[in-house]
Design a protein around this motif. Structure first.
Motif, PDB file in Angstrom:
ATOM      1  N   LYS A  10       0.845  -1.187   0.000  1.00  0.00           N
ATOM      2  CA  LYS A  10       0.000   0.000   0.000  1.00  0.00           C
ATOM      3  C   LYS A  10       0.889   1.249   0.000  1.00  0.00           C
ATOM      4  O   LYS A  10       1.968   1.264   0.587  1.00  0.00           O
ATOM      5  CB  LYS A  10      -0.890   0.007   1.248  1.00  0.00           C
ATOM      6  CG  LYS A  10      -1.918  -1.118   1.267  1.00  0.00           C
ATOM      7  CD  LYS A  10      -3.175  -0.692   0.537  1.00  0.00           C
ATOM      8  CE  LYS A  10      -4.275  -1.717   0.685  1.00  0.00           C
ATOM      9  NZ  LYS A  10      -4.770  -1.847   2.051  1.00  0.00           N
ATOM     10  N   HIS A  11       0.375   2.285  -0.630  1.00  0.00           N
ATOM     11  CA  HIS A  11       1.117   3.539  -0.815  1.00  0.00           C
ATOM     12  C   HIS A  11       1.677   4.079   0.514  1.00  0.00           C
ATOM     13  O   HIS A  11       2.860   4.395   0.626  1.00  0.00           O
ATOM     14  CB  HIS A  11       0.164   4.565  -1.449  1.00  0.00           C
ATOM     15  CG  HIS A  11       0.797   5.846  -1.833  1.00  0.00           C
ATOM     16  ND1 HIS A  11       1.050   6.199  -3.141  1.00  0.00           N
ATOM     17  CD2 HIS A  11       1.236   6.899  -1.095  1.00  0.00           C
ATOM     18  CE1 HIS A  11       1.611   7.396  -3.191  1.00  0.00           C
ATOM     19  NE2 HIS A  11       1.724   7.850  -1.958  1.00  0.00           N
ATOM     20  N   HIS A  12       0.828   4.141   1.506  1.00  0.00           N
ATOM     21  CA  HIS A  12       1.291   4.732   2.771  1.00  0.00           C
ATOM     22  C   HIS A  12       2.197   3.791   3.557  1.00  0.00           C
ATOM     23  O   HIS A  12       3.075   4.245   4.297  1.00  0.00           O
ATOM     24  CB  HIS A  12       0.080   5.198   3.610  1.00  0.00           C
ATOM     25  CG  HIS A  12      -0.336   6.589   3.252  1.00  0.00           C
ATOM     26  ND1 HIS A  12      -0.340   7.637   4.138  1.00  0.00           N
ATOM     27  CD2 HIS A  12      -0.719   7.117   2.062  1.00  0.00           C
ATOM     28  CE1 HIS A  12      -0.716   8.740   3.517  1.00  0.00           C
ATOM     29  NE2 HIS A  12      -0.968   8.448   2.256  1.00  0.00           N
ATOM     30  N   SER A  24       4.412   1.901   2.144  1.00  0.00           N
ATOM     31  CA  SER A  24       5.728   2.103   1.523  1.00  0.00           C
ATOM     32  C   SER A  24       6.399   3.361   2.080  1.00  0.00           C
ATOM     33  O   SER A  24       7.606   3.367   2.344  1.00  0.00           O
ATOM     34  CB  SER A  24       5.583   2.214   0.000  1.00  0.00           C
ATOM     35  OG  SER A  24       5.145   0.998  -0.549  1.00  0.00           O
ATOM     36  N   HIS A  25       5.613   4.428   2.251  1.00  0.00           N
ATOM     37  CA  HIS A  25       6.175   5.647   2.865  1.00  0.00           C
ATOM     38  C   HIS A  25       6.699   5.343   4.279  1.00  0.00           C
ATOM     39  O   HIS A  25       7.798   5.741   4.653  1.00  0.00           O
ATOM     40  CB  HIS A  25       5.096   6.723   2.987  1.00  0.00           C
ATOM     41  CG  HIS A  25       4.895   7.567   1.763  1.00  0.00           C
ATOM     42  ND1 HIS A  25       5.925   8.174   1.098  1.00  0.00           N
ATOM     43  CD2 HIS A  25       3.757   7.942   1.115  1.00  0.00           C
ATOM     44  CE1 HIS A  25       5.429   8.889   0.069  1.00  0.00           C
ATOM     45  NE2 HIS A  25       4.125   8.759   0.053  1.00  0.00           N
ATOM     46  N   ALA A  26       5.850   4.658   5.057  1.00  0.00           N
ATOM     47  CA  ALA A  26       6.211   4.371   6.454  1.00  0.00           C
ATOM     48  C   ALA A  26       7.473   3.505   6.519  1.00  0.00           C
ATOM     49  O   ALA A  26       8.382   3.745   7.327  1.00  0.00           O
ATOM     50  CB  ALA A  26       5.048   3.681   7.170  1.00  0.00           C
ATOM     51  N   LEU A  73       2.110  12.054   5.752  1.00  0.00           N
ATOM     52  CA  LEU A  73       1.140  13.012   5.208  1.00  0.00           C
ATOM     53  C   LEU A  73       1.521  13.319   3.773  1.00  0.00           C
ATOM     54  O   LEU A  73       2.653  13.722   3.502  1.00  0.00           O
ATOM     55  CB  LEU A  73       1.142  14.318   6.024  1.00  0.00           C
ATOM     56  CG  LEU A  73       0.690  14.256   7.481  1.00  0.00           C
ATOM     57  CD1 LEU A  73       0.883  15.612   8.147  1.00  0.00           C
ATOM     58  CD2 LEU A  73      -0.774  13.830   7.580  1.00  0.00           C
ATOM     59  N   ASP A  74       0.578  13.135   2.861  1.00  0.00           N
ATOM     60  CA  ASP A  74       0.844  13.492   1.467  1.00  0.00           C
ATOM     61  C   ASP A  74      -0.441  14.009   0.843  1.00  0.00           C
ATOM     62  O   ASP A  74      -1.408  14.323   1.555  1.00  0.00           O
ATOM     63  CB  ASP A  74       1.472  12.324   0.705  1.00  0.00           C
ATOM     64  CG  ASP A  74       0.570  11.101   0.604  1.00  0.00           C
ATOM     65  OD1 ASP A  74      -0.599  11.175   1.038  1.00  0.00           O
ATOM     66  OD2 ASP A  74       1.041  10.074   0.086  1.00  0.00           O
ATOM     67  N   ALA A  75      -0.467  14.084  -0.497  1.00  0.00           N
ATOM     68  CA  ALA A  75      -1.695  14.514  -1.171  1.00  0.00           C
ATOM     69  C   ALA A  75      -2.707  13.374  -1.085  1.00  0.00           C
ATOM     70  O   ALA A  75      -3.752  13.491  -0.455  1.00  0.00           O
ATOM     71  CB  ALA A  75      -1.396  14.869  -2.618  1.00  0.00           C
ATOM     72  N   GLY A  94       9.115  11.955  -0.209  1.00  0.00           N
ATOM     73  CA  GLY A  94       7.979  11.920  -1.125  1.00  0.00           C
ATOM     74  C   GLY A  94       7.872  10.572  -1.830  1.00  0.00           C
ATOM     75  O   GLY A  94       8.521   9.590  -1.451  1.00  0.00           O
ATOM     76  N   ASP A  95       7.069  10.522  -2.879  1.00  0.00           N
ATOM     77  CA  ASP A  95       6.788   9.243  -3.536  1.00  0.00           C
ATOM     78  C   ASP A  95       8.036   8.583  -4.121  1.00  0.00           C
ATOM     79  O   ASP A  95       8.122   7.350  -4.174  1.00  0.00           O
ATOM     80  CB  ASP A  95       5.740   9.431  -4.630  1.00  0.00           C
ATOM     81  CG  ASP A  95       4.346   9.620  -4.048  1.00  0.00           C
ATOM     82  OD1 ASP A  95       4.205   9.539  -2.809  1.00  0.00           O
ATOM     83  OD2 ASP A  95       3.412   9.839  -4.822  1.00  0.00           O
ATOM     84  N   ALA A  96       9.004   9.383  -4.591  1.00  0.00           N
ATOM     85  CA  ALA A  96      10.217   8.781  -5.158  1.00  0.00           C
ATOM     86  C   ALA A  96      10.942   7.934  -4.114  1.00  0.00           C
ATOM     87  O   ALA A  96      11.556   6.918  -4.445  1.00  0.00           O
ATOM     88  CB  ALA A  96      11.139   9.854  -5.712  1.00  0.00           C
TER      89      ALA A  96
HETATM   90 FE   LIG Z   1       2.646   9.673  -1.344  1.00  0.00          FE
END
Ligand SMILES: [Fe+2]
Length: 478
Positions: A99-101, A103-105, A122-124, A282-284
């Motif tokens: 999941k997107h978040h 991966s960030h975590a 926190l992102d868009a 960020g996403d990168a």
């Molecule tokens: Fe993101």
């Protein structure tokens, strides 16, 4: 086992190769395709990663079908097919998506070195989540709560970026810089109504600000930027304090595109004992995050110099010579930085004492003349020159400058500076440059900005160096 993390179909595609916890390579697609904010990876980038070996598995940074479902229901960006399905270089390698978040975590927590932390993303928007809160303990990341669409810190900021004539999803950092030139009071009440106390925000920012009823002249652009920054900081303060009280955690890992707001990040040190923001939040950075999520344990984080390798020793003598003769030293050496900031290996270094340097460097980079520049400082002197009791190796905080008259070209209109601190372990070559510069001038500070032209990616390879030299009479030191 080698794992290749991939992030794409968003505004900054990237890949990251890890092996048994070591990070072998991480790079951005735009620096190979030469297309700023490129949404897709390319064979040149993947081939560069594969020089470190072929991956056994691929980790993808978000759920493709959930994202498509959200786009179908609510609109928004993205929806293209992930490249890994068609790249012949990666044919036959099994893929697992996260999941997107998450991966960030994972990108944040598994590079943090912390084993007990609050993790806030926190992102868009990623799939349907716009924010998420996690607890990191040992090697485990456990979910605590989510912020759901349309409540979104990132979309709030991006919608106003668009309103004042900048490019949403790309030029938020310019609006952050503009905020220092505006009056936050003029539009504070109006902007605050769009983003009231966090849980009450209902406005759907995904279509932009569609009902602004006043003329936006040049000064209004700066005043709106100031109001948006002020409201954003207040809301961020509110939720970070509430999460700290709720969890009792002293250590914070902060990730997502919002963690690029260095001005707002600065206050986090007033709330938490330790703060970690991975240099590519960020996403990168989620290319690394997805790989880390599949690995499931802490990585051996050695720093952000993970991209294309130009080789060579750091050219300390040449840099010092150029600084003395011309006050400006463009440098490209070793591995490119993974993340949006140039931290010495793809940088323009310059004499911060000269007030005219800011205009000279802005003209070289073809940027707006109001745009500020950041300082790089020897870590042991940082607290003498800036109001900080922490290190900032990745330019993520903006403390007040304590000696602005001595280094005017790296102080923003509000008296702050987006500081990079350097110690010998982080970057021995840059540390040596600063040490020698300090002996020569008594100033342990240089201006440091990315080696690129506005709107173009940071210089990456030998071909870029040659092209730069056809446009400018000043060669890059490498
Ligand atoms: Fe993101």
């Amino acid at each position: 086992m080698k794992i290749l993390g991939i992030n794409e179909t968003t505004h900054d595609a990237a890949v990251c190769l890890i092996e048994d916890g070591r990070i072998l390579f991480a790079g951005h697609a735009e620096r190979y395709s030469k297309e700023k904010n490129d949404w897709y990876t390319n064979d040149e980038l993947i081939a560069d990663a594969l020089t470190y070996g072929k991956p056994d598995k691929i980790a993808y940074y978000e759920s493709e079908w959930l994202k498509k479902l959200r786009i179908a229901r609510h609109g928004g960006f993205g929806g293209g097919k992930p490249y890994y399905k068609s790249s012949p270089l990666l044919k036959g390698i099994p893929v697992k998506s996260f999941k997107h978040h998450y991966s960030h975590a994972a990108a944040g927590y598994y590079t943090s070195g912390m084993t007990d932390a609050l993790i806030v993303v926190l992102d868009a928007i990623g799939e349907f989540d716009t924010g998420s809160v996690w607890i990191g303990e040992g090697d485990k990341i456990k979910p605590l709560k989510k912020l759901k669409y349309p409540l979104s810190f990132g979309l709030f900021y991006s919608a106003f970026t668009d309103l004042i004539g900048l490019k949403a999803n790309e030029e938020e950092y310019i609006m952050m810089g503009m905020a220092a030139y505006g009056d936050p009071q003029r539009y504070w009440k109006k902007v605050n109504n769009y983003f009231p106390w966090v849980q009450k925000q209902k406005y759907n920012f995904h279509q932009g600000i569609t009902d602004w009823d006043e003329t936006i002249d040049e000064q209004a652009r700066f005043d709106i930027a100031a109001a948006v920054q002020a409201v954003y900081e207040q809301r961020l303060w509110d939720i970070m304090c509430s999460y700290k009280v709720e969890t009792g955690k002293q250590n914070l890992v902060f990730m997502g595109g919002c963690a690029l707001n260095s001005k707002a990040n600065t206050m986090l040190w007033k709330i938490f004992k330790n703060v970690w923001i991975m240099p590519n939040p960020g996403d990168a950075g989620s290319a690394l995050g997805a790989a880390a999520a599949l690995y499931g344990k802490h990585l051996d984080w050695q720093g952000p110099y993970l991209g294309h390798d130009l080789g060579g020793e750091y050219p300390v003598d040449k840099i010092i010579d150029a600084l003395i003769k011309d006050k400006i030293a463009p440098v490209a050496s070793g591995k490119a930085e993974y993340g949006p900031r140039a931290l010495g290996n793809r940088s323009i270094l310059a004499d911060p004492r000269d007030p005219n340097i800011k205009d000279r460097v802005n003209l070289i980079k073809k940027r707006e003349l109001f745009r500020p520049f950041a300082p790089v400082v020897l870590e042991e002197y940082a607290s003498e020159w800036f109001d900080m009791r922490y290190t900032s190796p990745y330019m993520q905080y903006t403390p007040e400058c304590l000696k602005p008259d001595l280094i005017p070209s790296v102080v923003h209109a509000d008296g702050t500076s987006r500081v990079q601190t350097v110690n010998k372990a982080d970057h021995p070559g840059l540390y040596e440059v600063l040490t020698r510069w300090n002996k020569l001038t008594g100033i342990p500070v240089l201006l440091n900005t990315s080696l690129n032209i506005k709107g173009q990616p940071i210089i990456n390879d030998h071909q870029d160096l040659l092209e730069w030299q056809t446009y400018y009479d000043r060669s890059i030191i490498s």
